[in-house]
Design an enzyme around this catalytic site. Sequence first.
Site, PDB file in Angstrom:
ATOM      1  N   CYS A 134       0.834  -1.200   0.000  1.00  0.00           N
ATOM      2  CA  CYS A 134       0.000   0.000   0.000  1.00  0.00           C
ATOM      3  C   CYS A 134       0.871   1.253   0.000  1.00  0.00           C
ATOM      4  O   CYS A 134       1.374   1.677   1.049  1.00  0.00           O
ATOM      5  CB  CYS A 134      -0.907  -0.014   1.222  1.00  0.00           C
ATOM      6  SG  CYS A 134      -1.920   1.469   1.329  1.00  0.00           S
ATOM      7  N   CYS A 137      -0.293   4.109   2.154  1.00  0.00           N
ATOM      8  CA  CYS A 137      -0.102   3.950   3.611  1.00  0.00           C
ATOM      9  C   CYS A 137       1.354   4.186   3.978  1.00  0.00           C
ATOM     10  O   CYS A 137       1.655   4.819   4.987  1.00  0.00           O
ATOM     11  CB  CYS A 137      -0.429   2.541   4.087  1.00  0.00           C
ATOM     12  SG  CYS A 137      -1.816   1.771   3.315  1.00  0.00           S
ATOM     13  N   ASP A 138       2.273   3.647   3.191  1.00  0.00           N
ATOM     14  CA  ASP A 138       3.672   3.581   3.617  1.00  0.00           C
ATOM     15  C   ASP A 138       4.624   4.455   2.805  1.00  0.00           C
ATOM     16  O   ASP A 138       5.807   4.558   3.148  1.00  0.00           O
ATOM     17  CB  ASP A 138       4.151   2.119   3.546  1.00  0.00           C
ATOM     18  CG  ASP A 138       3.312   1.227   4.445  1.00  0.00           C
ATOM     19  OD1 ASP A 138       2.930   1.694   5.533  1.00  0.00           O
ATOM     20  OD2 ASP A 138       3.029   0.089   4.059  1.00  0.00           O
TER      21      ASP A 138
END
Length: 309
Positions: A134, A137-138
């Site tokens: 993701c 997200c990261d």
Amino acid sequence: MELIKCLIIGSGPAGFTAAIYASRANLSPVLYEGPQSGGQLITTTVVENFPGYPEGVSGYDMMEDMRAQATRFGADIRNGIITSVDFSSAPYTVTVDGSVQIQAETVIISTGASAKYLGLPDETKYAGRGVSACATCDGFFFRKKTVAVVGGGDTACEEAAYLSTLAAKVYLIVRKNYLRASDIMQKRVLENPKIEVLFGHNAEGLTGENKVQGVKLVKDLGLPTEEHYEREIDGFFLAIGHKPNSDVFKPWIDTDENGYIKTINGTPMTNIPGVFAAGDVADPTYRQAICAAASGCKAAIEAERYLNK
Ligand code: NDP
């Protein structure tokens, strides 16, 4: 044993929309959230294509709003994972967290889909230390660093384009010699000076002391020109598609060859009467929040009709 009129499994846009409709129809729905409360959207930064939000909305906020809307009408939202089901006869028996058994007259399966991994042992070895599925997200952890994205579809192109706004350099590892993504996404990637597309490449392993520091690549696998080499990277992102979360239902529910739940004639009905499927778990094609929400609505309406029969 507790008897529920309408059990909803999963807490993405499909599940929450089903909960809104079912509670407004007095079905007293109980929704089990599953392992990721809010579903995949919780890990998305901005949702720009859901009608009604002209300036966009964060995935997190949108899911919180949907939850609040479902709660407002009385939906009973609970933590817990459905670990097994028995759909042999109605009311259906469902086990929560491997221990508690409940019964449900109707079931709406909206368990979504999860990101696929290549299956390399190094993906597990470096989990949380440079391997991610993701980017939104990261990606933040890789500012001004070098990252690689695996895949050639819309997701991979979208993730590569997003990462290029943070990272210094992005490799896009594509196993074929062309991208499968839509024309607009291909253009966005191919014209981006920060993205280098490695066509005809596969990742075969990762290297690094305690965290990802390199990727082992093979070019032209199986051809006379086959070549193995390594590139330095700090982050390794998978974007090779998703697997529907349908395993627990497979003993009873018909699925296609990829595990997506088969529904009947464009309705959310499955092969079991009173059991419906909505959202990505039954959608190999569109995978959009708005489509998931719409199918959650249809599933709740069908559950109401079934109960009224
Ligand atoms: P896709 O199935 O479209 O693409 C998966 C990609 O991963 C393909 O390039 C595939 O390669 C590659 N791949 C699969 N397995 C492996 C493997 N083991 N090793 C290396 N590469 C692999 O998935 P997406 O998640 O990209 O998209 C799914 C759907 O969602 C599509 O319909 C897409 O259009 C849609 N979508 C739409 C978006 C939008 O409109 N903004 C954003 C994201 C997705 P190969 O081509 O060789 O099979």
